[in-house]
Design a protein around this motif. Structure first.
Motif, mmCIF file in Angstrom:
data_model
loop_
_atom_site.group_PDB
_atom_site.id
_atom_site.type_symbol
_atom_site.label_atom_id
_atom_site.label_comp_id
_atom_site.label_asym_id
_atom_site.label_seq_id
_atom_site.Cartn_x
_atom_site.Cartn_y
_atom_site.Cartn_z
ATOM 1 N N GLN A 160 0.811 -1.215 0.000
ATOM 2 C CA GLN A 160 0.000 0.000 0.000
ATOM 3 C C GLN A 160 0.850 1.273 0.000
ATOM 4 O O GLN A 160 0.353 2.345 -0.357
ATOM 5 C CB GLN A 160 -0.937 0.019 1.217
ATOM 6 N N ARG A 161 2.106 1.158 0.363
ATOM 7 C CA ARG A 161 2.968 2.338 0.392
ATOM 8 C C ARG A 161 3.297 2.837 -1.004
ATOM 9 O O ARG A 161 3.673 4.001 -1.186
ATOM 10 C CB ARG A 161 4.258 2.022 1.150
ATOM 11 N N GLY A 162 3.188 1.972 -2.013
ATOM 12 C CA GLY A 162 3.456 2.372 -3.390
ATOM 13 C C GLY A 162 4.934 2.590 -3.658
ATOM 14 O O GLY A 162 5.800 2.157 -2.892
ATOM 15 N N GLY A 163 5.235 3.314 -4.725
ATOM 16 C CA GLY A 163 6.630 3.612 -5.079
ATOM 17 C C GLY A 163 7.457 2.351 -5.275
ATOM 18 O O GLY A 163 7.000 1.357 -5.848
ATOM 19 N N ILE A 164 8.694 2.382 -4.776
ATOM 20 C CA ILE A 164 9.584 1.229 -4.949
ATOM 21 C C ILE A 164 9.110 0.019 -4.151
ATOM 22 O O ILE A 164 9.571 -1.100 -4.389
ATOM 23 C CB ILE A 164 11.038 1.560 -4.546
ATOM 24 N N TYR A 165 8.175 0.238 -3.230
ATOM 25 C CA TYR A 165 7.661 -0.865 -2.419
ATOM 26 C C TYR A 165 6.729 -1.771 -3.230
ATOM 27 O O TYR A 165 6.372 -2.855 -2.777
ATOM 28 C CB TYR A 165 6.954 -0.329 -1.176
ATOM 29 N N VAL A 166 6.332 -1.300 -4.426
ATOM 30 C CA VAL A 166 5.596 -2.175 -5.344
ATOM 31 C C VAL A 166 6.329 -2.323 -6.679
ATOM 32 O O VAL A 166 6.306 -3.394 -7.274
ATOM 33 C CB VAL A 166 4.156 -1.673 -5.597
ATOM 34 N N SER A 167 6.996 -1.270 -7.143
ATOM 35 C CA SER A 167 7.629 -1.338 -8.466
ATOM 36 C C SER A 167 8.769 -2.358 -8.500
ATOM 37 O O SER A 167 8.933 -3.085 -9.500
ATOM 38 C CB SER A 167 8.145 0.046 -8.887
ATOM 39 N N GLU A 168 9.546 -2.422 -7.428
ATOM 40 C CA GLU A 168 10.633 -3.408 -7.410
ATOM 41 C C GLU A 168 10.123 -4.826 -7.167
ATOM 42 O O GLU A 168 10.537 -5.756 -7.880
ATOM 43 C CB GLU A 168 11.693 -3.000 -6.389
ATOM 44 N N PRO A 169 9.206 -5.054 -6.216
ATOM 45 C CA PRO A 169 8.654 -6.406 -6.085
ATOM 46 C C PRO A 169 7.968 -6.921 -7.348
ATOM 47 O O PRO A 169 8.122 -8.089 -7.712
ATOM 48 C CB PRO A 169 7.661 -6.267 -4.921
ATOM 49 N N ILE A 170 7.224 -6.057 -8.065
ATOM 50 C CA ILE A 170 6.564 -6.528 -9.283
ATOM 51 C C ILE A 170 7.601 -6.768 -10.380
ATOM 52 O O ILE A 170 7.424 -7.639 -11.242
ATOM 53 C CB ILE A 170 5.471 -5.542 -9.758
ATOM 54 N N GLY A 171 8.696 -6.019 -10.355
ATOM 55 C CA GLY A 171 9.779 -6.283 -11.294
ATOM 56 C C GLY A 171 10.426 -7.634 -11.044
ATOM 57 O O GLY A 171 10.793 -8.354 -11.978
ATOM 58 N N LEU A 172 10.543 -7.996 -9.774
ATOM 59 C CA LEU A 172 11.072 -9.312 -9.412
ATOM 60 C C LEU A 172 10.110 -10.408 -9.856
ATOM 61 O O LEU A 172 10.514 -11.395 -10.485
ATOM 62 C CB LEU A 172 11.293 -9.391 -7.898
ATOM 63 N N LEU A 173 8.832 -10.237 -9.543
ATOM 64 C CA LEU A 173 7.828 -11.251 -9.866
ATOM 65 C C LEU A 173 7.673 -11.439 -11.367
ATOM 66 O O LEU A 173 7.470 -12.564 -11.839
ATOM 67 C CB LEU A 173 6.490 -10.849 -9.242
#
Length: 462
Positions: free
Chosen positions: A388-401
């Motif tokens: 929910q924090r957004g930013g790199i807290y989702v962009s990097e995990p989704i890049g990994l996935l």
């Protein structure tokens, strides 16, 4: 396309699924003489292997097989929507580093249609011979243990036939009949996915994969065609019986109370008309290849929980690596088995950056999303709040996935950030009198996080 008359080939491939077909087409285009053997060339029908991450789409492009995603009613997938206790967070795929103005996309589809396209590509590739037969035995030299080829039963003649290859590739999938002869590590099965197809379902967010979390194992929902949507329900332990209606009643109880209201009509209709099917969710870490003349690939070699849809992405990127390391420029002849084994050892280590990320992420997220104790539920809540924090807290995990960021240490970094953030969330709103008990619980939560990820890290990197 030559008739299957010859008995000796450069490569004999057992299994014409995603891996066998793509590898056969690739080797054939490189000038290798390929025999591709499949027990049944009819279009397969499976309930997994239906979502290809952007990293898999990119691998298809590198292999020159991008066209296999066309004309199969494939759906563009632009990200995920995660639902947790009635709250939602949307996670979009990142921008393409090679073309920043373009957002990466995955594809979802009927598995059988995709495989049929790959099989057509293999059949139409030069130097590829296809055969419908059941492989009964991997033949080896009794003195050196080197693999020489296969013995199989021809479906038309029902007679045993022998085919020899300098390299034999076993790519016979999840239920491989030959894996245990060469891999001693047992397959771990923690749960099953029960699949059902919803007709004309209304999704909360079109073009997204949906992960529904709560006080139950995860539920996945994603389109596989213009009018068809796949629902996968994770069931832990022994599967209820489908024959006596227990499985249907289980789904009615778990799913009806958990899914968004917009999905209920299509789900209830599907329960009355559609067949319930199941598949085991397996984990098998990779092992080094030391058998001359043999290569195991795909699910016969390495598996992870299908929660994150990473299996085909790993497999296709493995083929990209293999096509380079075993290219004619590097290995003029597969008869040079010492050189082949040396290149396959390099393959084992080079694949680790991507496979480690995909495998650990799948297993770790499943542990959190299927949380079956209080510590895992704390981590599950913390993971959702982290996203929910957004930013790199989702962009990097989704890049990994998505298979675009093959960076294991970035994965481990985010995993332990999630653990620490879960502890931070634990203390939010607490009073001073609660702090001593929460400190003890915090240590327990962090220790649980270590127990989730560190054994898997060891099994992937050893």
């Amino acid at each position: 396309m030559p008739e299957p008359m010859a008995s000796h080939y450069d490569v004999v491939i057992v299994g014409a699924g995603v891996v066998g077909s793509a590898l056969g087409a690739t080797f054939g285009r490189q000038g290798r003489r390929v025999l591709l053997i499949e027990r049944d060339w009819a279009e397969p029908d499976r309930i997994v292997g239906e979502l290809l991450q952007p990293g898999g789409v990119r691998a298809l492009e590198k292999l020159g097989l991008r066209q296999c995603l066309e004309d199969i009613d494939a759906i563009n997938v632009v990200g995920y929507n995660i639902s947790y206790q009635g709250e939602n967070v949307s996670i979009a795929y990142a921008s393409d580093h090679d073309a920043p103005e373009k957002t990466l996309e995955g594809r979802s589809f009927h598995h059988g249609r995709f495989v049929a396209k790959l099989r057509d590509a293999a059949k139409n590739s030069p130097n590829v011979t296809v055969l419908e037969a059941t492989v009964n035995e991997i033949i080896s030299d009794k003195l050196t243990s080197q693999i020489l080829g296969v013995r199989c039963s021809n479906k038309k003649t029902e007679q045993s036939e022998y085919y020899y290859g300098a390299l034999t590739v076993v790519a016979d999938g999840t239920f491989s009949k030959f894996r245990r002869d060469y891999i001693s590590t047992p397959v771990q099965i923690r749960s099953h996915f029960v699949g059902i197809v919803l007709k004309d379902a209304v999704l909360p967010m079109p073009l997204h994969g949906h992960v529904i979390l709560g006080d139950h194992p995860p539920i996945l929902v994603y389109q596989i065609g213009s009018n068809e949507t796949r629902m996968l329900v994770d069931v832990q332990g022994k599967l209820p019986s489908a024959a006596n209606g227990d499985l249907k009643r289980h789904l009615e109880g778990v799913v009806s109370a958990s899914i968004p209201a917009c999905l209920l009509p299509s789900f209830k209709a599907a329960l009355q008309t559609e067949r319930l099917r199941s598949m085991p969710n397996s984990y098998l870490p990779p092992t080094a290849n030391d058998t001359h003349g043999l290569l195991l690939l795909g699910d016969a070699y390495n598996m992870r929980h299908p929660l994150t849809g990473g299996g085909m992405t790993v497999a296709l990127n493995d083929i990209v690596l293999i096509s380079d390391l075993l290219s004619p420029a590097r290995v003029p002849s597969f008869d040079d088995t010492n050189l082949v084994v040396s290149q396959l050892n390099e393959f084992y280590w080079k694949r680790k950056n991507l496979s480690t990320v995909i495998n650990i992420l799948a297993q770790a997220l499943y542990a959190l999303f299927a949380a079956d104790d209080s510590r895992l539920r704390r981590l599950q809540n913390g993971c959702f709040r982290y996203f929910q924090r957004g930013g790199i807290y989702v962009s990097e995990p989704i890049g990994l996935l998505s298979g675009i960021l093959p960076l294991p240490f970035l994965l481990i970094s985010h995993f332990f950030r999630v653990a620490l953030y879960s502890i931070y969330v634990l203390f939010q709103g607490a009073t001073w009198s609660q702090y001593p008990a929460l400190m003890v619980e915090s240590v327990s939560v962090f220790w649980k996080a270590c127990l989730v990820v560190l054994p898997m890290l060891w099994s992937e990197w050893r």
